[in-house]
Design a protein around this motif. Structure first.
Motif, PDB file in Angstrom:
ATOM      1  N   PRO A  54       0.801  -1.228   0.000  1.00 52.70           N
ATOM      2  CA  PRO A  54       0.000   0.000   0.000  1.00 52.70           C
ATOM      3  C   PRO A  54       0.828   1.268   0.000  1.00 52.70           C
ATOM      4  O   PRO A  54       0.330   2.323   0.357  1.00 52.70           O
ATOM      5  N   PHE A  55       2.101   1.208  -0.406  1.00 50.44           N
ATOM      6  CA  PHE A  55       2.925   2.415  -0.372  1.00 50.44           C
ATOM      7  C   PHE A  55       2.474   3.411  -1.432  1.00 50.44           C
ATOM      8  O   PHE A  55       2.090   3.032  -2.534  1.00 50.44           O
ATOM      9  N   ASN A  56       2.556   4.681  -1.074  1.00 49.70           N
ATOM     10  CA  ASN A  56       2.183   5.737  -2.000  1.00 49.70           C
ATOM     11  C   ASN A  56       3.169   5.820  -3.153  1.00 49.70           C
ATOM     12  O   ASN A  56       4.334   5.454  -3.003  1.00 49.70           O
ATOM     13  N   PHE A 108      -3.086  16.329   0.280  1.00 52.16           N
ATOM     14  CA  PHE A 108      -3.980  15.949  -0.811  1.00 52.16           C
ATOM     15  C   PHE A 108      -5.432  15.995  -0.331  1.00 52.16           C
ATOM     16  O   PHE A 108      -5.746  15.511   0.761  1.00 52.16           O
TER      17      PHE A 108
HETATM   18  C1  LIG Z   1      -0.292   7.837   1.551  1.00 52.71           C
HETATM   19  O1  LIG Z   1      -0.668   9.179   1.497  1.00 52.71           O
HETATM   20  C2  LIG Z   1      -1.851   9.447   2.225  1.00 52.71           C
HETATM   21  C3  LIG Z   1      -2.252  10.872   1.951  1.00 52.71           C
HETATM   22  O2  LIG Z   1      -1.158  11.696   1.830  1.00 52.71           O
HETATM   23  C4  LIG Z   1      -1.613   9.194   3.694  1.00 52.71           C
HETATM   24  O3  LIG Z   1      -2.786   9.444   4.428  1.00 52.71           O
HETATM   25  C5  LIG Z   1      -1.228   7.745   3.853  1.00 52.71           C
HETATM   26  O4  LIG Z   1      -0.921   7.471   5.179  1.00 52.71           O
HETATM   27  C6  LIG Z   1      -0.050   7.403   2.979  1.00 52.71           C
HETATM   28  N1  LIG Z   1       0.111   5.972   3.000  1.00 52.71           N
HETATM   29  C7  LIG Z   1       1.284   5.368   3.107  1.00 52.71           C
HETATM   30  C8  LIG Z   1       1.293   3.880   3.132  1.00 52.71           C
HETATM   31  O5  LIG Z   1       2.321   6.000   3.181  1.00 52.71           O
END
Ligand SMILES: *[C@@H]1O[C@H](CO)[C@@H](O)[C@H](O)[C@H]1NC(C)=O
Ligand SMILES: *[C@@H]1O[C@H](CO)[C@@H](O)[C@H](O)[C@H]1NC(C)=O
Ligand SMILES: *[C@@H]1O[C@H](CO)[C@@H](O)[C@H](O)[C@H]1NC(C)=O
Ligand SMILES: *[C@@H]1O[C@H](CO)[C@@H](O)[C@H](O)[C@H]1NC(C)=O
Ligand SMILES: *[C@@H]1O[C@H](CO)[C@@H](O)[C@H](O)[C@H]1NC(C)=O
Ligand SMILES: *[C@@H]1O[C@H](CO)[C@@H](O)[C@H](O)[C@H]1NC(C)=O
Ligand SMILES: *[C@@H]1O[C@H](CO)[C@@H](O)[C@H](O)[C@H]1NC(C)=O
Ligand SMILES: *[C@@H]1O[C@H](CO)[C@@H](O)[C@H](O)[C@H]1NC(C)=O
Ligand SMILES: *[C@@H]1O[C@H](CO)[C@@H](O)[C@H](O)[C@H]1NC(C)=O
Length: 745
Positions: free
Chosen positions: A311-313, A722
């Motif tokens: 689930p990494f961004n 975001f």
């Molecule tokens: C991804 O980004 C969202 C919004 O910026 C954040 O809420 C979330 O924790 C992030 N997820 C990871 C896995 O880093």
């Protein structure tokens, strides 16, 4: 740049932690005589058009070094559609030497991109003799090309019962001998340059599974271990299949991928399906983006997996806007295995292997990690050999680069009776029905933590496991799979990606060999997970839409799929992610695919290939870089470049500072001639969104209308990077929805 691409299931199927496996994949460099496959780009000889492919090949050959062996030993692929250039076996010195030659542009070594149903049709609302399956005649007449690990010909999913011969435009080849190809499997070729030549036999299973998912024929009584029993069918059961083998156990060479796309474009495929990819690359350096551009120029739809790095961004692959980027979701089918603890707590998990002779009785329960040894806690191979697990149920943790099924093997080898596989924290509530080698249940992280606490608190902990078989009643489906790669896009932040999600968890489809030794030896199926599995679902759906709307462009089909996607789960709540929290736009894209609605979208956001040129200029690419992609000379200084967000895309990804941002979109009426749509803005926190005009009244089919959309920061301050929302154009019958993501800067 990462020299790695993924067949997007291996990771999921065998390894619970995609990052760990990514580190494990190494690049194969042929040791024999120091030769590597290079992709070489050249110019055509000045003032000459080489339409004739023999002349083209002799021009390419003229770049090869003076040598003893035949040119054919060096020249691996001659590109014609997707690039001006070729792939050849060269030493680094020879490649360097070539730089001096007139007409040479670049040469680089091939990158190894690594390899990233009984129920999913009905879950997606496709039913025999009804609706879209009926109106599209199950995708009849459409050709789906798959780049993958090859195929197992002769599998009943590729039987050609009720299949017409291929359309006249088909020019492809079948490299299998005998009757392996038929009216279902109309083409099969291998493009593997590093490794033994030979017919495109699938040694991995991946290509057979993805082909079956896209366009497998109906096979009654398909099951694995008796589970998920039913009639297996692909999304477009009457579409033709053409397979292009580009991946082997060593991964997928990108020179080979480019060659396969080059050929597929000529062969006459209608849809290309690629369940593989690398990380985020600039589009001019991404063979899939380059090949896909040549494909859309010929009206070919390209569907690709988003990657398994969630689930990494910002973990996406295949981000080009002319590609459909597909994330993965769960279906409502689960293969349940329940564990009952000595303290009477009950936890429901999943396992595909459900032995009928496993006694439902209490057995001693042990936490493999109780001694504090991390390797043992993960049930790494051999790690339990010195632990007394005989006749016990063993709790193992997911992850650590050890395949889920391999953990079961460790327990089995040490004499354990059964396994409880608990999730790692990141995968949270996402469980998978795997073909385990012993009685097992895969439970959530939350359940696992409670089971560990119970073990720790009891002097004689015990548990029992019971199997419930296939249950189709998971009201929280669909959810976004934890492994599904997430946005934002790195290559083009102004385009919202992924585009869509579709079924990719515990998908049953064709498999070359038996995984359970019990089924009909020829009709073998397996259940695996990955965005590799969701991509061919969308490829098959695109084939159905091609069949009902032969005049639609690839962009129109994509728009139809995206603007009609769903946001709600079966319970009517927002679609959630692995944490059981509402999934955001970077996980969901436009939402969960709804094939029937996509067949009747009302309005589409259309694009022609040339519309991408001002967009590519806006991305800041050089003229040469753009020429690599679009295969024509471009001069950005001579055209008006546009910001990425201005591309006529069916979603919005806006970067917003103090200044107001204004963009336009043009929609085409593909519904009734007389139709009126009014806009509805779903609030974006901290952002004012204004749309003019607020109403669009059409009087003709294919009429186009343009609207303007303005984004500005509102007076309420928001503490977030975001924020998201949507705009919906609504008529009496339809809702045409575009998600919005705003990055506040
Ligand atoms: C991804 O980004 C969202 C919004 O910026 C954040 O809420 C979330 O924790 C992030 N997820 C990871 C896995 O880093
Ligand atoms: C699968 O379903 C078919 C039809 O209902 C039935 O005949 C067959 O025995 C079932 N197979 C298994 C393994 O349950
Ligand atoms: C943990 O167990 C493994 C396998 O039995 C062993 O090789 C390793 O040395 C152990 N590590 C520690 C820190 O004891
Ligand atoms: C086990 O219990 C002890 C004592 O109650 C506690 O200190 C320890 O943190 C517990 N360990 C786990 C893994 O829960
Ligand atoms: C299938 O058969 C092979 C070889 O006969 C055996 O090693 C394997 O354990 C069997 N698998 C199952 C799930 O029964
Ligand atoms: C499997 O296929 C072979 C060759 O097509 C055929 O001879 C055989 O009867 C089939 N076996 C079953 C169990 O259907
Ligand atoms: C750009 O436009 C100028 C003037 O119209 C023309 O002379 C020039 O050839 C163009 N350059 C390219 C690369 O198309
Ligand atoms: C659309 O509406 C106009 C004006 O109301 C009418 O003249 C025309 O016949 C309608 N067209 C169709 C296809 O219904
Ligand atoms: C913004 O949110 C972060 C994390 O949620 C928090 O640490 C910070 O204090 C917040 N800032 C303001 C101004 O509210």
């Amino acid at each position: 740049m990462a020299l790695i691409m993924f067949i997007f299931y291996v990771i999921c199927m065998l390894f619970s932690s995609p990052l760990v496996i990514a580190d494990d994949i190494t690049i194969e460099i042929p040791t024999k005589s120091n030769l590597q496959t290079y992709i070489v780009r050249v110019n055509l000889p000045r003032g000459r058009v080489l339409a004739d492919s023999d002349k083209l090949e002799s021009w390419y050959t003229s770049f090869l070094p003076a040598r003893e062996e035949a040119d054919s030993a060096r020249l691996v692929h001659s590109y014609r559609n997707v690039a001006t250039g070729f792939a050849a076996k060269l030493s680094p010195e020879e490649a360097k030497e070539m730089e001096k030659m007139e007409g040479f542009i670049t040469a680089r070594p091939q990158k190894k991109l690594s390899l990233h149903t009984t129920h999913s049709p009905s879950f997606l609302g496709l039913h025999q003799n009804l609706g879209l399956w009926k109106s599209s005649n199950y995708g009849e007449g459409v050709i789906i090309g798959l780049l993958d690990t090859g195929i197992a010909p002769g599998h009943p999913s590729f039987d050609d019962k009720d299949m017409p011969p291929p359309p006249k435009k088909w020019k492809g080849k079948c490299e299998f001998t005998g009757a392996a190809c038929n009216n279902k499997l109309i083409g099969a070729r291998s493009f593997i340059s590093d490794g033994p030549a030979g017919p495109p036999v699938d040694e991995e299973g991946h290509g057979t599974h993805t082909a079956g998912t896209a366009a497998g024929n109906f096979v009654p009584g398909a099951n694995v271990f008796g589970m998920a029993n039913g009639t297996a069918a692909g999304m477009a059961p009457r579409a033709h299949l053409a397979v292009y083998k580009v991946c082997s156990e060593d991964g997928c060479g990108d020179a080979d991928i480019l060659a396969a796309m080059d050929t597929a474009v000529d062969d006459g495929v209608d849809v290309l399906s690629l369940s593989l990819g690398g990380g985020s690359f600039d589009f001019f350096d991404d063979v899939i983006a380059v090949g896909a551009f040549a494909a859309i120029q010929k009206g070919i739809f390209v569907s690709c997996s988003a990657g398994n790095s969630g689930p990494f961004n910002a973990s996406l692959s295949n981000e080009a806007p002319w590609i459909l980027t597909v994330g993965a979701s769960t279906t409502d089918r689960r293969i349940l295995a329940t564990t009952v603890l000595g303290n009477k707590d009950v936890y429901t998990g999943e396992s595909l292997f459900q032995p009928s002779n496993f006694p439902y009785e209490s057995m001693p329960l042990i936490d493999a990690g109780a001694g504090g040894n991390e390797t043992a806690g993960l049930c790494g191979p051999g790690s339990l050999d010195d632990t007394d697990v005989k006749g016990k149920i063993v709790l193992c943790q997911r992850g650590g680069g050890v395949a889920r099924i391999e953990k079961g093997q460790t327990v089995k080898d040490a004499g354990g009776a059964a396994m409880i596989l608990m999730n790692d924290e990141l995968d949270a509530y996402d469980t998978v029905a795997d073909p385990h080698v012993l009685p097992a249940t895969h439970v959530s992280y939350d359940a696992g933590e409670k089971i560990r606490a119970y073990i720790n608190s009891s002097s004689t902990p015990w548990a029992a496991i019971t199997f419930q078989g296939t249950v189709i009643a998971n009201p929280s489906a669909p959810t976004v799979a934890s492994f599904s790669s997430r946005g934002p896009s790195l290559a083009s932040p102004g385009i919202l990606k992924p585009d869509i999600i579709g079924p990719g968890v515990s998908i049953l489809a064709a498999w070359p060999v038996s995984v359970d030794n019990n089924t009909n030896e020829n009709a073998t199926f397996n259940m695996i997970s990955g965005t590799s599995m969701s991509c061919p679902h969308l490829s098959g759906i695109a084939a159905l839409l091609k069949s009902t709307h032969p005049d639609w462009s690839p962009a129109a089909i994509k728009s139809a799929i995206m603007t009609t996607a769903g946001q709600l789960d079966l319970e009517g709540g927002p679609i959630e992610d692995e944490r059981h929290l509402p999934a955001d736009v970077f996980a969901l894209g436009a939402g969960h695919v709804n094939p029937s609605s996509a067949n009747d979208p009302g309005l589409v956001y259309d694009l022609q290939p040339e519309d991408y040129i001002p967009y590519l200029c806006g991305l800041g690419y050089t003229d040469d870089e753009i020429r690599t992609i679009v295969q024509q000379s471009v001069s950005c200084s001579n055209i008006t470049s546009v910001p990425e967000v201005q591309l006529n895309y069916p979603s919005f990804s806006v970067k917003l500072g103090p200044a107001t941002k204004t963009y336009t979109r043009t929609v085409t009426n593909v519904g009734e001639a007389n139709s009126t749509y009014s806009v509805e803005v779903n609030r974006v926190k901290g952002v004012d969104v204004g749309v003019t005009p607020g109403t669009l009244s059409f009087t003709k089919v294919n009429q186009k209308m343009t609207y303007e959309i303005k984004f500005s920061k509102s007076s309420t301050r928001v503490n977030a990077t975001f924020v998201q929302g949507a705009i919906v154009w609504r008529s009496e019958k339809r809702a045409v929805r575009s998600p919005i993501s705003v990055k506040l800067v």
